[in-house]
Design an enzyme around this catalytic site. Structure first.
Site, PDB file in Angstrom:
ATOM      1  N   PHE A 122     -16.284  45.121 -17.775  1.00 28.31           N
ATOM      2  CA  PHE A 122     -17.364  44.584 -16.942  1.00 28.31           C
ATOM      3  C   PHE A 122     -18.666  45.222 -17.382  1.00 28.31           C
ATOM      4  O   PHE A 122     -18.852  46.433 -17.226  1.00 28.31           O
ATOM      5  CB  PHE A 122     -17.067  44.896 -15.475  1.00 28.31           C
ATOM      6  CG  PHE A 122     -18.045  44.310 -14.489  1.00 28.31           C
ATOM      7  CD1 PHE A 122     -18.038  42.956 -14.212  1.00 28.31           C
ATOM      8  CD2 PHE A 122     -18.943  45.122 -13.814  1.00 28.31           C
ATOM      9  CE1 PHE A 122     -18.910  42.417 -13.267  1.00 28.31           C
ATOM     10  CE2 PHE A 122     -19.818  44.598 -12.879  1.00 28.31           C
ATOM     11  CZ  PHE A 122     -19.804  43.235 -12.601  1.00 28.31           C
ATOM     12  N   LEU A 124     -22.399  45.455 -16.811  1.00 25.82           N
ATOM     13  CA  LEU A 124     -23.569  45.250 -15.958  1.00 25.82           C
ATOM     14  C   LEU A 124     -24.637  46.303 -16.220  1.00 25.82           C
ATOM     15  O   LEU A 124     -25.796  45.977 -16.463  1.00 25.82           O
ATOM     16  CB  LEU A 124     -23.146  45.283 -14.482  1.00 25.82           C
ATOM     17  CG  LEU A 124     -24.260  45.271 -13.438  1.00 25.82           C
ATOM     18  CD1 LEU A 124     -25.103  44.005 -13.539  1.00 25.82           C
ATOM     19  CD2 LEU A 124     -23.686  45.412 -12.019  1.00 25.82           C
ATOM     20  N   THR A 125     -24.272  47.579 -16.188  1.00 24.00           N
ATOM     21  CA  THR A 125     -25.237  48.675 -16.269  1.00 24.00           C
ATOM     22  C   THR A 125     -25.964  48.709 -17.605  1.00 24.00           C
ATOM     23  O   THR A 125     -25.366  48.471 -18.662  1.00 24.00           O
ATOM     24  CB  THR A 125     -24.523  50.014 -16.032  1.00 24.00           C
ATOM     25  OG1 THR A 125     -23.855  49.966 -14.771  1.00 24.00           O
ATOM     26  CG2 THR A 125     -25.499  51.179 -16.040  1.00 24.00           C
ATOM     27  N   PRO A 127     -29.437  50.903 -19.816  1.00 24.89           N
ATOM     28  CA  PRO A 127     -30.212  52.151 -19.812  1.00 24.89           C
ATOM     29  C   PRO A 127     -31.318  52.182 -18.766  1.00 24.89           C
ATOM     30  O   PRO A 127     -31.625  53.238 -18.207  1.00 24.89           O
ATOM     31  CB  PRO A 127     -30.777  52.212 -21.238  1.00 24.89           C
ATOM     32  CG  PRO A 127     -29.780  51.473 -22.069  1.00 24.89           C
ATOM     33  CD  PRO A 127     -29.283  50.365 -21.184  1.00 24.89           C
ATOM     34  N   ILE A 156     -19.960  51.623 -20.129  1.00 27.39           N
ATOM     35  CA  ILE A 156     -19.030  50.521 -19.883  1.00 27.39           C
ATOM     36  C   ILE A 156     -17.590  50.982 -20.138  1.00 27.39           C
ATOM     37  O   ILE A 156     -17.194  51.235 -21.281  1.00 27.39           O
ATOM     38  CB  ILE A 156     -19.380  49.295 -20.749  1.00 27.39           C
ATOM     39  CG1 ILE A 156     -20.855  48.915 -20.570  1.00 27.39           C
ATOM     40  CG2 ILE A 156     -18.456  48.141 -20.397  1.00 27.39           C
ATOM     41  CD1 ILE A 156     -21.271  48.631 -19.133  1.00 27.39           C
ATOM     42  N   GLY A 341      -8.452  82.263  -9.695  1.00 26.00           N
ATOM     43  CA  GLY A 341      -8.775  82.300 -11.117  1.00 26.00           C
ATOM     44  C   GLY A 341      -7.944  81.325 -11.931  1.00 26.00           C
ATOM     45  O   GLY A 341      -8.404  80.784 -12.939  1.00 26.00           O
ATOM     46  N   GLU A 364     -20.081  52.685  -9.907  1.00 24.94           N
ATOM     47  CA  GLU A 364     -20.002  51.633  -8.887  1.00 24.94           C
ATOM     48  C   GLU A 364     -20.824  51.978  -7.650  1.00 24.94           C
ATOM     49  O   GLU A 364     -20.400  51.796  -6.510  1.00 24.94           O
ATOM     50  CB  GLU A 364     -18.546  51.328  -8.549  1.00 24.94           C
ATOM     51  CG  GLU A 364     -17.826  50.737  -9.764  1.00 24.94           C
ATOM     52  CD  GLU A 364     -16.414  50.299  -9.477  1.00 24.94           C
ATOM     53  OE1 GLU A 364     -16.145  49.868  -8.346  1.00 24.94           O
ATOM     54  OE2 GLU A 364     -15.583  50.384 -10.394  1.00 24.94           O
TER      55      GLU A 364
END
Length: 388
Positions: A122, A124-125, A127, A156, A341, A364
């Site tokens: 998918f 969409l995003t 820069p 992506i 630790g 998302e």
């Protein structure tokens, strides 16, 4: 909504065994190689994991939202890489096609995605278009019976290995808002499409993520999702509303696993002459983790059932994603603390989960974007219209 509770219980039992017997033992190898082996991918395909939410008529399992989140809580109790490998097919990589694709588009691609023969992604995003997704600059210009795409997508999931990309691009350069955006199906191998080198990431080794580039990429007009321009952002929101519920469930599985591992550790590790589990401050962290997990389960189950009942779950889906991703982060922090630790040492695995789940609060919709969305919808429901 469980269509057949008895058979679905058997399905969950089988899934639980597969996760713990086949996937969990391979976690370290996947982390070291940064790759889910092909033999495990084939086994996951045989388990129908690629087609959970794809309709049965196209070879999937056609799960309801409630069934999907219950399966997600089981599958995500192992390394994030395994569920990410199948997750785009049974989530954002196919959901746009399921929701708005034409009959021809569904017949062409959904059986391939459901079987795992194709891996979906998918896109969409960008820069300059992350939280403000409507600011995307990737363009799609109509030329005869094709669209020409130009632009770059980033972050992506599964892009380096994907065969089919759901791509959001602006078809109306004069409309800078959501109405100017359309959705396209773009196959790998289309001239002008290329993917970048996988990012080196903080966590989630084995889940490849990269940029996707479009350089005069010619896409057949018949690959416009739904065959209508200007509907792409609406398609994306349909995808994300369901996927946010799904992702919320995928945050619960790691929390369950981390708490289980922490309890094993404090039950067997002694300090001051007694097991760590006897100390009240350890017990307080266990109680906080368990309360967070059970609260998240109840919220996600309620919202899944509301979606299956046809209710508007836009706000509750956002609440689910916000609460569950933050919950998982809190559980991770407490569990590392219970390990002391040893929690900082890779040999014990808890530090890998700590790094892996950090991304849940970012993709998302960041937690901050969901806070704004929840507040806006709450004010709107009360009769107020907040400004930007």
């Amino acid at each position: 909504m469980l269509r057949d509770p008895e058979s679905f219980t058997l399905f969950l039992d089988s899934l639980r065994r597969f996760v713990h017997e086949r996937l969990v033992p391979q976690e370290k190898q996947v982390a070291q190689s940064d790759l889910v082996p092909d033999d495990l991918v084939r086994e996951m395909a045989d388990q129908n994991m690629f087609g959970y939410s794809i309709p049965e008529e196209y070879g999937g399992l056609g799960m309801t939202t409630e069934e999907l989140v219950l399966a997600a809580m089981e599958l995500s109790q192992c390394s994030v890489a395994f569920r990410a490998r199948v997750g785009t097919n049974t989530g954002i990589g196919s959901e746009g096609l399921v929701a708005d694709g034409t009959p021809e588009q569904k017949q062409r691609y959904l059986p391939e995605l459901a079987s795992g023969r194709m891996t979906g992604s998918f896109a969409l995003t960008e820069p300059e278009a992350g939280s403000d997704a409507t600011a995307l600059q990737t363009s799609a210009r109509r030329e005869g019976d094709h669209y020409v795409l130009n632009g770059t997508k980033c972050f992506i999931t599964n892009a380096p290995i994907a065969d089919l990309f759901t791509v959001m691009a602006r078809t109306d350069p004069d409309n800078p808002k959501a109405g100017g955006i359309s959705a396209f199906l773009v196959e790998r191998g289309t001239p002008g499409l290329s993917t970048g080198h996988p990012y080196e990431k903080m966590g989630q080794a084995g889940s490849p993520v990269s940029e996707v580039h479009f350089d005069h990429c010619r896409v057949p007009a018949c690959n416009l999702i739904g065959g209508v321009e200007g509907m792409g952002f609406k398609t994306a929101m349909k995808v994300l509303n369901k996927q946010r519920i799904h992702l919320a469930a995928l945050c619960i599985g790691p929390a369950i696993r981390m708490l289980d591992e922490a309890m094993k550790f404090v039950g067997n590790r002694a300090q001051f002459g007694q097991p760590l589990m006897n100390f009240q401050l350890i017990q307080a962290m266990i109680a906080d983790c368990k309360t967070d997990i059970e609260t998240a389960k109840a919220l996600v189950m309620q919202t899944a059932r509301e979606r299956d009942d046809g209710k508007d779950v836009a706000m509750n889906a956002s609440i689910c994603k916000y609460f569950c991703s933050e919950m998982c982060g809190r559980v991770a922090d407490r569990c590392v603390q219970m390990f002391g630790g040893y929690g900082y040492i890779a040999d014990f695995g808890i530090e890998r989960f700590y790094r892996d789940v950090r991304l849940f609060r970012l993709y998302e919709g960041t937690s901050q974007i969901h806070q704004l969305n929840i507040a806006r919808l709450t004010l709107k429901n009360a009769g107020f219209e907040p400004g930007r």
